[in-house]
Design an enzyme around this catalytic site. Structure first.
Site, PDB file in Angstrom:
ATOM      1  N   SER A 140       0.930  -0.986   0.028  1.00  0.00           N
ATOM      2  CA  SER A 140       0.032   0.025  -0.029  1.00  0.00           C
ATOM      3  C   SER A 140       0.856   1.234  -0.203  1.00  0.00           C
ATOM      4  CB  SER A 140      -0.971  -0.002   1.224  1.00  0.00           C
ATOM      5  OG  SER A 140      -1.685   1.128   1.399  1.00  0.00           O
ATOM      6  N   TYR A 153      -2.003   0.509  10.715  1.00  0.00           N
ATOM      7  CA  TYR A 153      -2.256   0.126   9.483  1.00  0.00           C
ATOM      8  C   TYR A 153      -0.933   0.357   8.627  1.00  0.00           C
ATOM      9  CZ  TYR A 153      -3.725  -0.483   4.656  1.00  0.00           C
ATOM     10  OH  TYR A 153      -3.899  -1.010   3.513  1.00  0.00           O
TER      11      TYR A 153
END
Length: 253
Positions: A140, A153
């Protein structure tokens, strides 16, 4: 001889799109996920396009569950795997570090980091045995930068980025490719999961610009897999045109 791709998190989003893309190319598919009904439905839809399709229902957070499910496959099937896509991952909640929910932390760490480790540990011996293969880890932009209230995260996706680079070194003598694909804002079930089913809040994330879609990432996986044997793409950062980095967007609102 048909090639075989193993995809975690194939029940939705990137994983489902990747499955459909490789089914259209006639590959054998090993599809995994937590939701058996979705796997069964996907298998039914793709039958006739793909080669052999195997569905395994397990949660990547649980090593024993991963092991038991994967080892139900015949050894010749495991030895035929050409590509492993570590796609299963999620974001849970969004808050400052001191306000974080411990259950959310555990879920993200266990899925995004341990899940990649568990499945890779089980599949890599078969790739090493034949001295070929390709591992694709779905990272990501959060693995390249951090942003407000994204703390844990972001940390898990930084770990995926580091693991991808480490795998590349460890597996170099075995002719195994490793690619980290890091998408920016992509409209899948990601935000719906992060905001725990709040559809309005999830939809607002993508207001005012065109995000990436699951098929964009599936096409990217197809591209990196189709490079010649002597070419490995180690790392790809992919953004919507309206996104410059983790926090900067051009929105037409």
């Amino acid at each position: 001889m048909k090639k075989t791709i193993f995809i975690t998190g194939a029940t939705a989003g990137f994983g489902e799109a990747i499955a459909r893309t490789f089914a259209a190319k006639g590959w054998n598919l090993i599809l995994t996920g937590r939701r058996k009904e979705r796997l069964d439905k996907l298998k039914e839809e793709l039958s006739g396009q793909a080669g052999e399709i195997y569905c395994l229902t397990f949660d990547v957070q649980d090593y024993i569950s991963c092991q038991n499910a994967i080892y139900t496959l015949p050894e010749k099937v495991l030895e035929s795997i050409d590509v492993l896509v570590n796609n299963a991952g999620l974001a849970a909640g969004r808050s400052s570090i001191d306000q974080g929910d411990l259950n959310d932390w555990d879920t993200m760490i266990d899925t995004n980091i341990k899940g990649v480790l568990y499945v890779s540990k089980l599949i890599i011996p078969f790739l090493k045995k034949k001295e070929s293969g390709h591992i694709i880890n779905l990272g990501s932009i959060a693995g390249k930068e951090v942003y407000p209230s994204g703390n844990v995260y972001c940390a898990t996706k930084h770990a995926v980025d580091a693991l991808s680079r480490s795998m590349r070194i460890d597996l170099l003598p075995f002719n195994i490719k490793v690619t980290n694909i890091a998408p920016g804002a992509a409209e899948t079930e990601f935000s719906l999961v992060r905001f725990k089913g709040d559809e309005k809040q999830a939809k607002e994330v993508y207001n005012g610009f065109t995000p990436l879609f699951a098929q964009d990432i599936a096409d990217t996986v197809d591209f990196v897999v189709s490079r010649p044997a002597h070419v490995t793409i180690n790392d790809l950062l992919i953004m919507p045109t309206a996104q410059a980095n983790a926090t900067q967007f051009h929105k037409e609102i």
